[in-house]
Design a protein around this motif. Structure first.
Motif, PDB file in Angstrom:
ATOM      1  N   TYR A  37       0.844  -1.199   0.000  1.00 58.12           N
ATOM      2  CA  TYR A  37       0.000   0.000   0.000  1.00 58.12           C
ATOM      3  C   TYR A  37       0.877   1.247   0.000  1.00 58.12           C
ATOM      4  CZ  TYR A  37      -4.124  -2.803   1.217  1.00 58.12           C
ATOM      5  OH  TYR A  37      -5.158  -3.704   1.204  1.00 58.12           O
ATOM      6  N   ASP A  38       0.457   2.256  -0.749  1.00 61.52           N
ATOM      7  CA  ASP A  38       1.180   3.526  -0.789  1.00 61.52           C
ATOM      8  C   ASP A  38       0.415   4.550   0.040  1.00 61.52           C
ATOM      9  OD1 ASP A  38       2.998   5.482  -1.390  1.00 61.52           O
ATOM     10  OD2 ASP A  38       2.254   5.859  -3.409  1.00 61.52           O
ATOM     11  N   HIS A  39       0.613   4.470   1.356  1.00 62.45           N
ATOM     12  CA  HIS A  39      -0.022   5.387   2.298  1.00 62.45           C
ATOM     13  C   HIS A  39       1.040   5.971   3.217  1.00 62.45           C
ATOM     14  CE1 HIS A  39      -4.168   4.419   1.319  1.00 62.45           C
ATOM     15  NE2 HIS A  39      -3.910   3.124   1.434  1.00 62.45           N
ATOM     16  N   GLY A  52       7.516   3.770   3.957  1.00 66.73           N
ATOM     17  CA  GLY A  52       7.155   4.268   2.641  1.00 66.73           C
ATOM     18  C   GLY A  52       7.161   3.187   1.580  1.00 66.73           C
ATOM     19  N   ALA A  53       6.257   3.322   0.612  1.00 66.41           N
ATOM     20  CA  ALA A  53       6.086   2.290  -0.415  1.00 66.41           C
ATOM     21  C   ALA A  53       7.276   2.204  -1.359  1.00 66.41           C
ATOM     22  CB  ALA A  53       4.805   2.559  -1.205  1.00 66.41           C
ATOM     23  N   VAL A  54       7.754   3.324  -1.868  1.00 68.58           N
ATOM     24  CA  VAL A  54       8.812   3.274  -2.880  1.00 68.58           C
ATOM     25  C   VAL A  54      10.121   2.735  -2.305  1.00 68.58           C
ATOM     26  CG1 VAL A  54      10.234   4.643  -4.454  1.00 68.58           C
ATOM     27  CG2 VAL A  54       7.757   5.018  -4.353  1.00 68.58           C
ATOM     28  N   THR A  71       2.629  -1.038  -6.407  1.00 71.55           N
ATOM     29  CA  THR A  71       1.770  -0.364  -5.438  1.00 71.55           C
ATOM     30  C   THR A  71       0.328  -0.778  -5.688  1.00 71.55           C
ATOM     31  OG1 THR A  71       1.536   1.546  -6.924  1.00 71.55           O
ATOM     32  CG2 THR A  71       3.264   1.651  -5.255  1.00 71.55           C
ATOM     33  N   LEU A  72      -0.427  -0.837  -4.603  1.00 67.70           N
ATOM     34  CA  LEU A  72      -1.853  -1.147  -4.723  1.00 67.70           C
ATOM     35  C   LEU A  72      -2.596  -0.387  -3.626  1.00 67.70           C
ATOM     36  CD1 LEU A  72      -3.128  -3.070  -6.805  1.00 67.70           C
ATOM     37  CD2 LEU A  72      -3.420  -4.720  -4.975  1.00 67.70           C
ATOM     38  N   VAL A  73      -2.857   0.873  -3.781  1.00 67.78           N
ATOM     39  CA  VAL A  73      -2.529   1.683  -4.948  1.00 67.78           C
ATOM     40  C   VAL A  73      -1.895   2.990  -4.498  1.00 67.78           C
ATOM     41  CG1 VAL A  73      -4.396   0.777  -6.399  1.00 67.78           C
ATOM     42  CG2 VAL A  73      -4.841   2.775  -4.978  1.00 67.78           C
TER      43      VAL A  73
END
Length: 300
Positions: A37-39, A52-54, A71-73
């Motif tokens: 998750y990209d939150h 962090g997602a990245v 990522t989702l999403v």
């Protein structure tokens, strides 16, 4: 088209204190993809560790070789297309072309106000999403982009050498409304849904199937409007948010039945949450691994 099985791994553990293990194990189990998750924070995890997602995906790329990552999403809530494009090009390069960008409009949760702004109304959120996707598509396919939109701008933004995947890394567009589905039809290599959120609390499995079938039919209509064959588009169901909740992961048979009913709707990929003890995603890890190893063959 055969059905693929993927997982989403929440970034709540330090990398060297158990954070890397699920990514490595997911590849060993044969998952098609592992997403995160990209939150900035999320739901019940808000007051605990969250990464962090990245950077997490970059680290995951270094400890895996074959499995797709993504990522989702990602959403516009705290991202700008220019800076995101640079990160995605770098991530696609580091992973050897294994990145899928799941992308959605975002919601009204913690991310919506973390930068100090008021939550966007639905119309603005939809407008930002449309412009975000369109500009990101250009940034990932052109060496230099200038753009002046209602919400985003770019001035001679350079993106050399571009993505490893050509013409760019694939977009998996999360959408259920008419405007979002049109974006998915035009820009998406895949479409993502979690079902109908209105049915989560008190709906039934049958109601959920009907609702998702309706979403898929609207996607087909959006594709037809631009002369695209929806059959050539991947369709991804992120589980855990339908009235079935965690029941499909209670046994191999339960999962095969659940996934089979959605395969009949045209879905090509099912995504399950990696087990997290003492959470909504707590499941028997042995059953989870059995599903990962045996369900794809049973689904064909």
């Amino acid at each position: 088209m055969s059905m693929r099985l993927s997982t989403v791994i929440l970034p709540y553990r330090r990398w060297n204190e158990g954070g890397r293990a699920p990514w490595q194990r997911a590849e060993e189990l044969g998952f098609h993809a592992a997403y995160t998750y990209d939150h900035l924070s999320w739901r019940s995890f808000r007051d605990g560790p969250w990464f962090g997602a990245v950077p997490t995906l970059t680290a995951a790329a270094g400890v895996t070789e074959r499995m797709r990552l993504g990522t989702l999403v990602t959403s516009p809530n705290f991202r700008h297309p220019v800076t995101l494009a640079k990160e995605l090009i770098s991530l696609d390069d580091i992973s050897g072309g294994r990145i899928t960008l799941g992308i959605g409009a975002g919601g009204t949760g913690f991310d919506a106000t973390a930068l100090g702004q008021e939550p966007w109304i639905a119309r603005e959120r939809a407008g930002r999403f449309a412009e975000f996707v369109q500009l990101l598509d250009r940034l990932l396919t052109q060496d230099s982009v200038s753009y002046d939109g209602d919400f985003y701008s770019a001035h001679e933004a350079r993106n050399i050498p571009g993505c490893v995947q050509r013409p760019r890394l694939p977009f998996a567009v999360a959408a259920t409304g008419p405007r979002g589905l049109r974006l998915a039809a035009r820009y998406g290599q895949a479409w993502v849904t979690t079902g109908d959120p209105k049915l989560y609390e008190n709906g039934t499995s049958e109601q959920s199937i009907r609702a998702i079938r309706g979403q898929a039919e609207k996607l087909a209509d959006a594709c037809a409007e631009i002369g695209r064959d929806v059959a050539g588009m991947d369709k991804i169901l992120l589980t855990g948010f339908t009235p079935d909740r965690g029941r499909p992961l209670e046994s191999l048979g339960a999962f095969v039945d659940f996934a089979g009913r959605h395969r009949e709707l045209g879905f090509t990929e099912i995504v399950v949450h990696w087990p997290i003890p003492d959470s909504d995603f707590a499941v028997d890890e042995k059953v989870f691994e059995q599903i990962a190893m045996e369900a794809p063959a049973q689904l064909g």
